[in-house]
Design a protein around this motif. Sequence first.
Motif, PDB file in Angstrom:
ATOM      1  N   MET A  86       0.851  -1.194   0.000  1.00  0.00           N
ATOM      2  CA  MET A  86       0.000   0.000   0.000  1.00  0.00           C
ATOM      3  C   MET A  86       0.894   1.254   0.000  1.00  0.00           C
ATOM      4  N   ARG A  87       0.420   2.263  -0.673  1.00  0.00           N
ATOM      5  CA  ARG A  87       1.148   3.541  -0.710  1.00  0.00           C
ATOM      6  C   ARG A  87       0.413   4.527   0.219  1.00  0.00           C
ATOM      7  N   ILE A  88       1.174   5.052   1.182  1.00  0.00           N
ATOM      8  CA  ILE A  88       0.567   5.904   2.210  1.00  0.00           C
ATOM      9  C   ILE A  88       1.308   7.236   2.277  1.00  0.00           C
ATOM     10  N   ALA A  89       0.549   8.314   2.302  1.00  0.00           N
ATOM     11  CA  ALA A  89       1.144   9.648   2.468  1.00  0.00           C
ATOM     12  C   ALA A  89       0.672  10.239   3.790  1.00  0.00           C
ATOM     13  N   PHE A  90       1.607  10.816   4.532  1.00  0.00           N
ATOM     14  CA  PHE A  90       1.291  11.495   5.786  1.00  0.00           C
ATOM     15  C   PHE A  90       1.452  13.002   5.584  1.00  0.00           C
ATOM     16  N   PHE A  91       0.624  13.747   6.281  1.00  0.00           N
ATOM     17  CA  PHE A  91       0.686  15.210   6.188  1.00  0.00           C
ATOM     18  C   PHE A  91       0.593  15.738   7.614  1.00  0.00           C
ATOM     19  N   GLY A  92       1.732  16.153   8.163  1.00  0.00           N
ATOM     20  CA  GLY A  92       1.744  16.658   9.524  1.00  0.00           C
ATOM     21  C   GLY A  92       1.651  18.169   9.571  1.00  0.00           C
ATOM     22  N   GLY A  93       1.169  18.689  10.687  1.00  0.00           N
ATOM     23  CA  GLY A  93       1.085  20.138  10.864  1.00  0.00           C
ATOM     24  C   GLY A  93       0.198  20.466  12.047  1.00  0.00           C
ATOM     25  N   THR A  94       0.197  21.732  12.430  1.00  0.00           N
ATOM     26  CA  THR A  94      -0.667  22.112  13.549  1.00  0.00           C
ATOM     27  C   THR A  94      -2.136  22.149  13.123  1.00  0.00           C
ATOM     28  N   PHE A  95      -2.384  22.449  11.850  1.00  0.00           N
ATOM     29  CA  PHE A  95      -3.759  22.548  11.325  1.00  0.00           C
ATOM     30  C   PHE A  95      -4.600  23.429  12.250  1.00  0.00           C
ATOM     31  N   ASN A  96      -4.195  24.662  12.366  1.00  0.00           N
ATOM     32  CA  ASN A  96      -4.771  25.610  13.327  1.00  0.00           C
ATOM     33  C   ASN A  96      -5.326  26.852  12.638  1.00  0.00           C
ATOM     34  N   PRO A  97      -6.411  26.703  11.813  1.00  0.00           N
ATOM     35  CA  PRO A  97      -7.156  25.476  11.534  1.00  0.00           C
ATOM     36  C   PRO A  97      -6.727  24.860  10.202  1.00  0.00           C
ATOM     37  N   ILE A  98      -7.220  23.648   9.934  1.00  0.00           N
ATOM     38  CA  ILE A  98      -7.098  23.083   8.598  1.00  0.00           C
ATOM     39  C   ILE A  98      -7.912  23.953   7.637  1.00  0.00           C
ATOM     40  N   HIS A  99      -7.465  24.084   6.397  1.00  0.00           N
ATOM     41  CA  HIS A  99      -8.198  24.928   5.439  1.00  0.00           C
ATOM     42  C   HIS A  99      -8.220  24.249   4.065  1.00  0.00           C
ATOM     43  N   GLN A 134       4.597   0.593  12.279  1.00  0.00           N
ATOM     44  CA  GLN A 134       3.184   0.253  12.037  1.00  0.00           C
ATOM     45  C   GLN A 134       2.947  -0.160  10.587  1.00  0.00           C
ATOM     46  N   TYR A 135       3.651   0.499   9.666  1.00  0.00           N
ATOM     47  CA  TYR A 135       3.436   0.247   8.229  1.00  0.00           C
ATOM     48  C   TYR A 135       4.743  -0.263   7.596  1.00  0.00           C
ATOM     49  N   LYS A 136       5.299  -1.305   8.174  1.00  0.00           N
ATOM     50  CA  LYS A 136       6.644  -1.721   7.774  1.00  0.00           C
ATOM     51  C   LYS A 136       6.722  -2.302   6.368  1.00  0.00           C
ATOM     52  N   ASN A 137       5.602  -2.725   5.797  1.00  0.00           N
ATOM     53  CA  ASN A 137       5.639  -3.304   4.454  1.00  0.00           C
ATOM     54  C   ASN A 137       5.086  -2.366   3.386  1.00  0.00           C
ATOM     55  N   ASP A 138       4.881  -1.112   3.748  1.00  0.00           N
ATOM     56  CA  ASP A 138       4.234  -0.167   2.833  1.00  0.00           C
ATOM     57  C   ASP A 138       5.203   0.883   2.303  1.00  0.00           C
TER      58      ASP A 138
END
Length: 209
Positions: free
Chosen positions: A1-14, A93-97
């Motif tokens: 599986m291909r997974i993308a993460f998007f981190g941030g404070t999201f204060n707020p998300i827009h 957690q996603y060791k095979n991705d």
Amino acid sequence: MRIAFFGGTFNPIHIGHLISAIEIKEYFFIDKFVFIPTGIPPHKKIIDLSAKDRYDMVALSVAGLEGFEVSDIEINSKEISYTVDTIDLLKKQYKNDELFYCIGADAFLGIDTWKGYKELLNKITFIIITRPKYSIEQIKLKYNWLKFIEAKKIAKYPPRHQSAYIYYRKIDISSSQIRKRVKEKKTIRYFVPYDVEKMILEKRFYLNE
């Protein structure tokens, strides 16, 4: 599986965050896109809004959107949120991705102030989202030991060691702009999803910043 993460404070998300996320998911053939609201950010020391409130706004934004999730991995921690540590946990957690980490050009420009940033750049492939007023050439010059790959067409780009993809999308909107508009009692309709706007107004967020 291909997974993308998007981190941030999201204060707020827009909508800038959301449009970029939707497009990257399609453009890079991402199976799962995960927003990670920061718990205790190392750089922005004072955030009036709780991590739970910021998490809830992200959750409202992606509710019912197939292939999108929000993670509580950082907001449930009592420690300062360092991305390099979060990536370690996610890789277990996603060791095979195939994993990617999305970041705005403004944040990437200052990534050398992050804990273990070189180690971080070796752990996961970044997707840099261009931002108005931030030069990609400046980033290339500053981090000239990295390989930058311009994602100019839709493709199943592979994770690559010591490399970052550049995704060209400039949406001139920011969380600070939204907070300022709320404080000035201007409308934020269409700047954020409707449910997020409703939450901000009902809970009177950002009025006293």
